[in-house]
Design an enzyme around this catalytic site. Structure first.
Site, mmCIF file in Angstrom:
data_model
loop_
_atom_site.group_PDB
_atom_site.id
_atom_site.type_symbol
_atom_site.label_atom_id
_atom_site.label_comp_id
_atom_site.label_asym_id
_atom_site.label_seq_id
_atom_site.Cartn_x
_atom_site.Cartn_y
_atom_site.Cartn_z
ATOM 1 N N ARG A 182 0.636 -1.383 -0.157
ATOM 2 C CA ARG A 182 0.019 0.063 -0.115
ATOM 3 C C ARG A 182 0.811 1.201 -0.234
ATOM 4 N NH1 ARG A 182 -5.208 -1.242 3.651
ATOM 5 N NH2 ARG A 182 -5.970 -3.741 2.817
ATOM 6 N N SER A 227 -22.735 -12.237 14.859
ATOM 7 C CA SER A 227 -22.589 -11.422 13.970
ATOM 8 C C SER A 227 -21.791 -11.901 12.951
ATOM 9 C CB SER A 227 -20.532 -11.285 14.641
ATOM 10 O OG SER A 227 -19.791 -10.815 13.791
ATOM 11 N N SER A 248 -19.367 -1.771 3.294
ATOM 12 C CA SER A 248 -18.737 -0.623 2.249
ATOM 13 C C SER A 248 -18.094 -1.007 1.012
ATOM 14 C CB SER A 248 -18.062 0.697 3.206
ATOM 15 O OG SER A 248 -16.578 -0.565 3.850
ATOM 16 N N HIS A 296 -21.237 3.877 7.472
ATOM 17 C CA HIS A 296 -21.257 4.366 6.179
ATOM 18 C C HIS A 296 -22.493 5.313 5.745
ATOM 19 C CE1 HIS A 296 -17.440 2.590 4.588
ATOM 20 N NE2 HIS A 296 -17.816 1.481 6.104
ATOM 21 N N LYS A 308 -16.949 10.382 8.295
ATOM 22 C CA LYS A 308 -17.166 10.025 6.788
ATOM 23 C C LYS A 308 -18.058 10.996 6.320
ATOM 24 C CE LYS A 308 -16.317 5.443 6.921
ATOM 25 N NZ LYS A 308 -15.146 5.612 7.617
#
Length: 403
Positions: free
Chosen positions: A21, A136, A188, A216, A247
């Protein structure tokens, strides 16, 4: 052991796999969003940012900037301590009251990020509620996964957005055992939205708490903008709403909104809250101004949805393979880490368009993508330049088009 060689070898592996990255060196320009300055190769280029999480451009809004400047002049830079030790500024109190009202809850609690809000809240509930079972969603964010893991609750993973699988798993647990269902509203990476009402139905059937991550979605959906829970009419059925200020709100920080007793419980027992310095007052002031503005200006959200839908239509017409997103996030599939990185590099270097590649471990290997996030401030000319650039890059690199 040669530690330095170990570190270097692991980084070399990332380079070889195309997963290393590299941060784009950007300078955001107040009042010019989504344009930015990009520092690269000893030069400065003007670029158009198409992957910002500042979804509505509120990080550049004059109302937010004015509120933050005023708070700096009034209160100084930092908060001066943890919330418990001199760090609770009146702006924090006002913001928590606003967040509670926005989400139709009795109280709210601020954290330094949405990540810390998830991690701390789920960890604290897991550690403190004896015998808690947490159910979850399989695509939940890393912050939720880490919070659940660190809380050492009994964990069950249900198939993504699959309420039948959730019901099956919950039916196998003692009816009287404490339970919590943890899920997101907007996912997302794929751009899909959870069936919130159906999840609430199953949770209520089994006497479970509900925990919804709206990071989001907060600011983005509903007439008042608090999120998909508001839009879908389930706010009163969600035990804990978690969100971010980094955001659509445009600054930084996270929060939960819940009952007064539950919020006070996390405030009193959550280590990620207790031992963290408070957000700077100016951040809280900016978030407060942003939320108050977003509550009264639904036209921003309408414009935003139009921009996202227009982009999806243009991509489909051009054969650029976008996932069938039902939200404002537009994932464009590449399916190869090296190609994805090259596509991102070419967009930047050949067209001055910035879209960050999304690779493993954020998404599974073989599903690498460009994640495009149009905003209300991306105009038709910018959209046209993006389409020309994507068509050029797809052709040059031979990336597979949609069938």
């Amino acid at each position: 052991m040669n530690y330095e060689q170990f570190f270097a070898d692991r980084i070399s592996d990332l380079h070889r796999e195309g997963r290393y990255r590299i941060f784009a060196d950007l300078e955001r320009q107040a009042g010019a969003f989504p344009m930015a300055k990009n520092y690269r190769d000893g030069k400065v280029q003007d670029v158009t940012v198409w992957c910002s999480n500042d979804y509505l451009g509120m990080g550049q809004h004059p109302i937010v900037l004015e509120a933050m400047c005023e708070a700096v002049q009034r209160c100084g830079a930092g908060a001066g301590g943890t919330r418990n030790i001199s760090g609770t500024n009146h702006y924090h109190v006002l913001l928590e009251e606003e967040l509670a009202s926005w989400n139709r809850k009795e109280a709210a609690l601020l954290f330094n990020s949405g990540y810390v809000a998830n991690q701390t809240t789920l960890m604290t509930l897991g550690n403190q509620i004896p015998g808690l079972h947490i159910f979850s969603d399989s695509l939940n964010h890393n912050s939720m996964i880490e919070g659940i893991r660190q809380g050492k609750a009994i964990r069950h993973i249900f198939k993504h957005n699959d309420v039948k699988d959730l019901d099956r798993l919950m039916s196998a647990v003692d009816r009287d055992a404490p339970k919590l269902v943890a899920f997101e509203s907007v996912y997302s990476m794929d751009g899909d939205i959870a069936p919130l009402a159906d999840i609430c139905d199953v949770a209520e059937k089994h006497g479970a708490l509900t925990y919804c991550d709206e990071v989001h979605a907060c600011g983005m959906y509903g007439v008042k903008g608090s999120g998909v829970c508001e839009r879908d009419g389930v706010l009163d059925r969600i035990t804990i709403v978690q969100g971010t200020l980094a955001k659509a709100v445009g600054v930084v920080g996270g929060y939960i909104a819940a009952s007064r007793a539950l919020t006070d419980f996390i405030r009193s027992f959550g280590p990620g809250f207790i031992f963290s310095s408070a957000l700077p007052p100016a951040i809280a002031a900016g978030a407060l101004a942003s939320i108050r503005h977003l509550k009264e200006h639904n036209e921003i959200r309408i414009r935003h949805q139009e921009r996202a839908n227009t982009l999806k239509s243009r991509l489909a017409a051009a054969g650029i393979p976008a996932l069938p997103s039902v939200c404002h996030i537009v994932p464009v599939m590449v399916g190869d880490a090296v190609l994805c990185k090259q596509a991102s590099d070419d967009l930047m270097r050949r067209h001055n368009i910035y879209v960050q590649p999304i690779n493993y471990p954020t998404v599974p290997k073989g599903s690498e993508r460009l994640r495009i996030t149009p905003t209300p401030l991306h105009d038709d000319a910018m959209l046209e330049r993006l389409m020309v650039a994507l068509t050029d890059v797809w052709g040059r690199l031979g990336i597979r088009k949609a069938a």
